[in-house]
Design a protein around this motif. Sequence first.
Motif, PDB file in Angstrom:
ATOM      1  N   UNK A 126       0.841  -1.212   0.000  1.00  0.00           N
ATOM      2  CA  UNK A 126       0.000   0.000   0.000  1.00  0.00           C
ATOM      3  C   UNK A 126       0.869   1.252   0.000  1.00  0.00           C
ATOM      4  N   UNK A 127       1.886   1.245   0.861  1.00  0.00           N
ATOM      5  CA  UNK A 127       2.776   2.398   0.940  1.00  0.00           C
ATOM      6  C   UNK A 127       3.584   2.545  -0.346  1.00  0.00           C
ATOM      7  N   UNK A 128       4.053   1.422  -0.869  1.00  0.00           N
ATOM      8  CA  UNK A 128       4.857   1.440  -2.101  1.00  0.00           C
ATOM      9  C   UNK A 128       4.062   1.964  -3.290  1.00  0.00           C
ATOM     10  N   UNK A 129       2.789   1.638  -3.327  1.00  0.00           N
ATOM     11  CA  UNK A 129       1.944   2.065  -4.445  1.00  0.00           C
ATOM     12  C   UNK A 129       1.914   3.584  -4.559  1.00  0.00           C
ATOM     13  N   UNK A 130       1.876   4.247  -3.411  1.00  0.00           N
ATOM     14  CA  UNK A 130       1.835   5.712  -3.409  1.00  0.00           C
ATOM     15  C   UNK A 130       3.212   6.296  -3.689  1.00  0.00           C
ATOM     16  N   UNK A 131       4.232   5.748  -3.032  1.00  0.00           N
ATOM     17  CA  UNK A 131       5.574   6.306  -3.203  1.00  0.00           C
ATOM     18  C   UNK A 131       6.099   6.061  -4.620  1.00  0.00           C
ATOM     19  N   UNK A 132       5.799   4.899  -5.195  1.00  0.00           N
ATOM     20  CA  UNK A 132       6.254   4.600  -6.553  1.00  0.00           C
ATOM     21  C   UNK A 132       5.651   5.567  -7.565  1.00  0.00           C
ATOM     22  N   UNK A 133       4.459   6.023  -7.276  1.00  0.00           N
ATOM     23  CA  UNK A 133       3.755   6.899  -8.217  1.00  0.00           C
ATOM     24  C   UNK A 133       4.264   8.335  -8.157  1.00  0.00           C
ATOM     25  N   UNK A 134       4.606   8.788  -6.949  1.00  0.00           N
ATOM     26  CA  UNK A 134       4.900  10.213  -6.793  1.00  0.00           C
ATOM     27  C   UNK A 134       6.339  10.537  -6.390  1.00  0.00           C
ATOM     28  N   UNK A 135       7.095   9.548  -5.897  1.00  0.00           N
ATOM     29  CA  UNK A 135       8.426   9.847  -5.370  1.00  0.00           C
ATOM     30  C   UNK A 135       9.497   8.986  -6.030  1.00  0.00           C
ATOM     31  N   UNK A 136      10.680   9.559  -6.158  1.00  0.00           N
ATOM     32  CA  UNK A 136      11.813   8.831  -6.725  1.00  0.00           C
ATOM     33  C   UNK A 136      12.694   8.330  -5.586  1.00  0.00           C
ATOM     34  N   UNK A 137      12.246   7.246  -4.942  1.00  0.00           N
ATOM     35  CA  UNK A 137      12.952   6.714  -3.775  1.00  0.00           C
ATOM     36  C   UNK A 137      12.998   5.187  -3.876  1.00  0.00           C
ATOM     37  N   UNK A 138      13.752   4.576  -2.959  1.00  0.00           N
ATOM     38  CA  UNK A 138      13.722   3.114  -2.832  1.00  0.00           C
ATOM     39  C   UNK A 138      13.355   2.755  -1.403  1.00  0.00           C
ATOM     40  N   UNK A 139      12.535   1.728  -1.261  1.00  0.00           N
ATOM     41  CA  UNK A 139      12.123   1.266   0.057  1.00  0.00           C
ATOM     42  C   UNK A 139      12.369  -0.229   0.164  1.00  0.00           C
ATOM     43  N   UNK A 140      12.641  -0.653   1.394  1.00  0.00           N
ATOM     44  CA  UNK A 140      12.856  -2.077   1.668  1.00  0.00           C
ATOM     45  C   UNK A 140      12.088  -2.453   2.926  1.00  0.00           C
ATOM     46  N   UNK A 141      11.301  -3.526   2.836  1.00  0.00           N
ATOM     47  CA  UNK A 141      10.610  -4.031   4.023  1.00  0.00           C
ATOM     48  C   UNK A 141      11.606  -4.863   4.818  1.00  0.00           C
ATOM     49  N   UNK A 142      12.056  -4.334   5.960  1.00  0.00           N
ATOM     50  CA  UNK A 142      13.107  -5.022   6.725  1.00  0.00           C
ATOM     51  C   UNK A 142      12.564  -5.831   7.890  1.00  0.00           C
ATOM     52  N   UNK A 143      11.313  -5.592   8.280  1.00  0.00           N
ATOM     53  CA  UNK A 143      10.743  -6.361   9.396  1.00  0.00           C
ATOM     54  C   UNK A 143       9.227  -6.328   9.354  1.00  0.00           C
ATOM     55  N   UNK A 144       8.644  -7.451   9.684  1.00  0.00           N
ATOM     56  CA  UNK A 144       7.200  -7.553   9.893  1.00  0.00           C
ATOM     57  C   UNK A 144       7.000  -8.038  11.321  1.00  0.00           C
ATOM     58  N   UNK A 145       6.578  -7.129  12.177  1.00  0.00           N
ATOM     59  CA  UNK A 145       6.436  -7.439  13.605  1.00  0.00           C
ATOM     60  C   UNK A 145       4.966  -7.728  13.903  1.00  0.00           C
ATOM     61  N   UNK A 146       4.651  -8.955  14.320  1.00  0.00           N
ATOM     62  CA  UNK A 146       3.247  -9.308  14.551  1.00  0.00           C
ATOM     63  C   UNK A 146       2.688  -8.672  15.822  1.00  0.00           C
ATOM     64  N   UNK A 147       1.372  -8.459  15.804  1.00  0.00           N
ATOM     65  CA  UNK A 147       0.703  -8.045  17.037  1.00  0.00           C
ATOM     66  C   UNK A 147       0.889  -9.160  18.056  1.00  0.00           C
ATOM     67  N   UNK A 148       1.300  -8.781  19.261  1.00  0.00           N
ATOM     68  CA  UNK A 148       1.651  -9.777  20.271  1.00  0.00           C
ATOM     69  C   UNK A 148       1.155  -9.271  21.625  1.00  0.00           C
ATOM     70  N   UNK A 149       0.251 -10.010  22.232  1.00  0.00           N
ATOM     71  CA  UNK A 149      -0.298  -9.599  23.520  1.00  0.00           C
ATOM     72  C   UNK A 149       0.791  -9.471  24.578  1.00  0.00           C
ATOM     73  N   UNK A 150       1.896 -10.193  24.395  1.00  0.00           N
ATOM     74  CA  UNK A 150       2.994 -10.095  25.349  1.00  0.00           C
ATOM     75  C   UNK A 150       3.652  -8.723  25.345  1.00  0.00           C
ATOM     76  N   UNK A 151       3.470  -7.967  24.265  1.00  0.00           N
ATOM     77  CA  UNK A 151       4.013  -6.611  24.201  1.00  0.00           C
ATOM     78  C   UNK A 151       3.362  -5.731  25.258  1.00  0.00           C
ATOM     79  N   UNK A 152       2.059  -5.853  25.367  1.00  0.00           N
ATOM     80  CA  UNK A 152       1.332  -5.056  26.367  1.00  0.00           C
ATOM     81  C   UNK A 152       1.730  -5.468  27.784  1.00  0.00           C
TER      82      UNK A 152
END
Length: 286
Positions: A208-234
């Motif tokens: 979703x984020x890439x779709x917008x940035x690819x259209x309007x910005x000349x940048x590169x992005x990398x998904x470096x982490x996917x952190x799951x929702x975790x009840x232990x965080x709370x």
Amino acid sequence: MINTVLDQASGLRKMSQNNNNGVKVIAVTGGKGGVGKTNVSLNTAIALGQQGNRVLVLDADLGLANCDVMLGLRVERNLSHVLSGECELDEILVEGPAGIKIVPATSGSQSMVELSPSEHAGLIRAFSELNTEFDILIVDTAAGISDMVLSFSRAAQDVMVVVCDEPTSITDAYALIKVLSREHGVYKFKIVANMVRSMREGQELFAKLSKVTDRFLDISMELVATVPYDENMRKSTRRQKVIVELFPNSPAALAFKTLATKAVKWPIPNQPSGHLEFFIEKLVNG
């Protein structure tokens, strides 16, 4: 004025000598508040410390600091005392889990958000005279796109943008990336999809984020982490601990450990930006 410049130059040369191998500087930011930016900063820092790295965390939310609170640490002096000349930077460092060091800022102080030119010079000198050696500096920025957030982000080698699956988070992350790329020459961004329900949701969020940035910005992005929702965080937050320390085998903790392993491998440029003195000089002078 000349003496001030000479003092800064002398301090910067000293720091260059003390950090010959370079310091990896990572700014953690997010545009919107409430995306878990400080949790990402501290968990990544402590995971890096657990892996044997010497880590310094700069609480760069200079007016609403909370790194020390989240770790249940007692802080007697902070960055405001350094800038006022009451003590040296080494004297305010507090030790957190896994041996990481934290530079505490102040909370509820408007003056720390709007530093004067002389205080900027003091910030340079404070870091120039730092005797504690470390490998990685993690800068936990404030929320939003204030001048200070932009300054810390453009001065770092790596900008890690934390985003969660909410329209406002995506919009604000895009706004931050847009300003940094168009006005400050930052063209590479590392994305952390935080509090997602699955790996697929994290990838869809990045798309979703890439779709917008690819259209309007000349940048590169990398998904470096996917952190799951975790009840232990709370649970960890309520106990003023981080999840990698309290629940080391939980899904979110494992994601942070994986992120830390990746971060160690991010290259330090073979140029002045590989040194901490360049970070501070760039931070202040833009």
